[in-house]
Design a protein around this motif. Structure first.
Motif, short mmCIF file in Angstrom:
data_model
loop_
_atom_site.label_atom_id
_atom_site.label_comp_id
_atom_site.label_asym_id
_atom_site.label_seq_id
_atom_site.Cartn_x
_atom_site.Cartn_y
_atom_site.Cartn_z
N GLN A 163 -104.11 -30.53 131.78
CA GLN A 163 -104.32 -31.54 131.35
C GLN A 163 -103.48 -30.73 129.48
O GLN A 163 -103.63 -32.04 128.82
CB GLN A 163 -106.00 -30.24 130.56
CG GLN A 163 -106.54 -31.18 131.20
CD GLN A 163 -108.45 -29.92 132.12
OE1 GLN A 163 -108.16 -28.97 131.02
NE2 GLN A 163 -109.20 -30.70 131.86
N VAL A 164 -102.94 -30.01 129.05
CA VAL A 164 -102.54 -29.96 128.23
C VAL A 164 -101.02 -30.57 128.44
O VAL A 164 -100.98 -31.68 126.68
CB VAL A 164 -101.43 -28.12 128.27
CG1 VAL A 164 -100.68 -27.85 127.32
CG2 VAL A 164 -103.19 -27.55 128.09
N LEU A 165 -99.92 -30.85 129.35
CA LEU A 165 -99.34 -31.55 129.90
C LEU A 165 -99.78 -33.25 129.04
O LEU A 165 -99.45 -33.84 128.69
CB LEU A 165 -98.50 -31.46 131.31
CG LEU A 165 -97.58 -31.97 131.54
CD1 LEU A 165 -96.45 -32.38 130.57
CD2 LEU A 165 -97.18 -32.01 132.78
N THR A 166 -100.57 -33.47 129.82
CA THR A 166 -101.75 -34.74 129.49
C THR A 166 -101.40 -34.51 128.38
O THR A 166 -101.49 -36.33 127.66
CB THR A 166 -102.82 -35.12 130.49
OG1 THR A 166 -102.48 -35.63 131.37
CG2 THR A 166 -102.71 -36.25 130.20
N ALA A 167 -102.00 -34.11 127.38
CA ALA A 167 -102.53 -34.84 125.63
C ALA A 167 -101.01 -34.39 124.96
O ALA A 167 -100.85 -35.42 124.27
CB ALA A 167 -103.06 -33.08 125.46
N GLU A 185 -105.10 -22.01 120.33
CA GLU A 185 -103.95 -22.60 120.16
C GLU A 185 -102.98 -21.23 120.93
O GLU A 185 -102.41 -21.51 121.33
CB GLU A 185 -102.95 -22.45 118.04
CG GLU A 185 -104.04 -23.57 117.54
CD GLU A 185 -103.39 -24.27 116.55
OE1 GLU A 185 -101.80 -24.34 116.59
OE2 GLU A 185 -103.79 -24.21 115.57
N ALA A 186 -103.32 -20.02 120.82
CA ALA A 186 -102.75 -19.36 121.42
C ALA A 186 -102.62 -19.12 122.90
O ALA A 186 -101.47 -19.73 123.64
CB ALA A 186 -102.68 -17.75 121.29
N THR A 187 -103.62 -20.08 123.30
CA THR A 187 -103.53 -20.06 124.59
C THR A 187 -103.41 -21.72 124.84
O THR A 187 -102.77 -21.63 125.91
CB THR A 187 -105.73 -20.36 125.18
OG1 THR A 187 -106.37 -19.40 124.50
CG2 THR A 187 -105.20 -20.73 126.42
N VAL A 188 -103.00 -22.44 124.23
CA VAL A 188 -102.38 -24.06 124.27
C VAL A 188 -101.26 -23.66 124.38
O VAL A 188 -100.34 -24.33 125.18
CB VAL A 188 -102.88 -24.46 123.23
CG1 VAL A 188 -101.49 -25.74 123.74
CG2 VAL A 188 -103.92 -24.99 123.17
N HIS A 191 -100.13 -21.82 127.77
CA HIS A 191 -100.09 -22.81 129.10
C HIS A 191 -98.50 -23.43 128.95
O HIS A 191 -98.83 -24.40 129.57
CB HIS A 191 -101.45 -23.63 128.91
CG HIS A 191 -102.70 -23.31 129.31
ND1 HIS A 191 -102.87 -22.25 130.59
CD2 HIS A 191 -104.10 -22.94 128.55
CE1 HIS A 191 -104.05 -22.69 130.64
NE2 HIS A 191 -104.64 -22.40 129.54
N LEU A 192 -98.33 -24.22 127.86
CA LEU A 192 -97.37 -24.64 127.55
C LEU A 192 -96.12 -23.67 128.17
O LEU A 192 -95.44 -24.77 128.69
CB LEU A 192 -96.75 -25.29 126.21
CG LEU A 192 -96.28 -26.15 125.62
CD1 LEU A 192 -95.90 -27.31 126.40
CD2 LEU A 192 -96.11 -26.38 124.72
N SER A 193 -95.56 -22.89 127.60
CA SER A 193 -94.64 -22.22 128.31
C SER A 193 -94.73 -21.79 129.75
O SER A 193 -93.63 -22.21 129.35
CB SER A 193 -94.79 -20.58 127.62
OG SER A 193 -95.21 -20.79 125.82
N ASN A 194 -96.20 -22.11 130.02
CA ASN A 194 -96.24 -21.82 131.44
C ASN A 194 -95.69 -22.99 132.26
O ASN A 194 -95.02 -23.46 133.15
CB ASN A 194 -97.45 -21.23 132.72
CG ASN A 194 -97.96 -19.99 131.42
OD1 ASN A 194 -97.39 -19.20 131.53
ND2 ASN A 194 -98.80 -19.63 131.49
N LEU A 195 -95.79 -24.14 131.89
CA LEU A 195 -96.28 -25.60 132.62
C LEU A 195 -94.52 -25.61 132.60
O LEU A 195 -93.64 -26.31 132.87
CB LEU A 195 -97.10 -26.48 131.98
CG LEU A 195 -96.78 -27.31 130.50
CD1 LEU A 195 -95.70 -28.05 130.73
CD2 LEU A 195 -98.07 -27.35 130.23
#
Length: 218
Positions: A163-167, A185-188, A191-195
């Motif tokens: 979902q983060v990648l798509t957005a 934003e911290a959670t985003v 997720h971004l770092s993980n992906l």
């Protein structure tokens, strides 16, 4: 917090001094060195270890594209390529070399300062228009081995990471993604770092291209 350390490389003295003056209006940025050639920039980065390099393309001895490729390979510096020429071949060459951003020299001063902060924070720097050029140029067709590898990497992602990648690929920044998904934003950022780690991608620019390649967004 320590200021962002920046090296500027440009063979034109007036532009070099102008860029330095603009950046030094921000207390969060420190210009630690200036270079007139790509070779000088490489030596300076190895000596001074800046976080960000502003790199001109057309310079004597070694151009900015070659210098960028060397620095991306051998250092942790993030490179913003600057040019007076709005040419697609420069854009693609700069990104192939590993640049984290691409700006024209007529960029507004506040946008240049923001770009340094953005790239230092690990974010790629491309406008939606430039990203679209890349997608049209780089999306493999017909299906290739690169597509197959991308699909394998895609299946490593969790639903939330997808979902983060798509957005992100739709052009949203972290704050907009957080609002859309009901996250902080911290959670985003987590997720971004993980992906990025799971897909072996360097930054947001590569992630957006990856999302288009695997069909998450058209």
């Amino acid at each position: 917090m320590n200021p962002i350390r920046v090296v500027i490389a440009d063979d034109q003295p007036l532009i070099l001094s102008s860029l330095q003056l603009v950046l030094e209006t921000d207390p969060g940025i420190s210009v630690v060195g200036t270079a007139r050639t790509g070779a000088q920039a490489i030596g300076m980065v190895h000596e001074l270890a800046p976080e960000v390099v502003l790199m001109d393309i057309q310079m004597p001895e070694m151009d900015g594209i070659a210098a960028t490729a060397h620095l991306v390979r051998d250092t942790s510096a993030k490179i913003i390529v600057l040019t007076t020429f709005n040419r697609d071949d420069y854009l693609f060459d700069a990104l192939d070399a590993g640049a984290s951003g691409f700006l024209l020299k007529n960029t507004e001063p506040e946008n240049l300062i923001q770009a340094v902060h953005q790239v230092a924070a690990g974010h790629g720097l491309l406008s939606p228009e430039v990203t679209l050029k890349l997608i049209r140029r780089r999306t493999p067709h017909p299906a290739s081995a690169e597509d197959a590898e991308a699909q394998v990497l895609l299946h490593k992602l969790t639903e939330r990471e997808l979902q983060v990648l798509t957005a992100l690929a739709g052009g949203k920044n972290n704050q907009e993604i957080a609002e859309q998904l009901g996250l902080s934003e911290a959670t985003v950022k987590t997720h971004l770092s993980n992906l990025l780690a799971k897909t072996n991608l360097r930054d947001r620019v590569q992630a957006a291209l990856f999302a288009h390649r695997v069909g998450l967004i058209q």
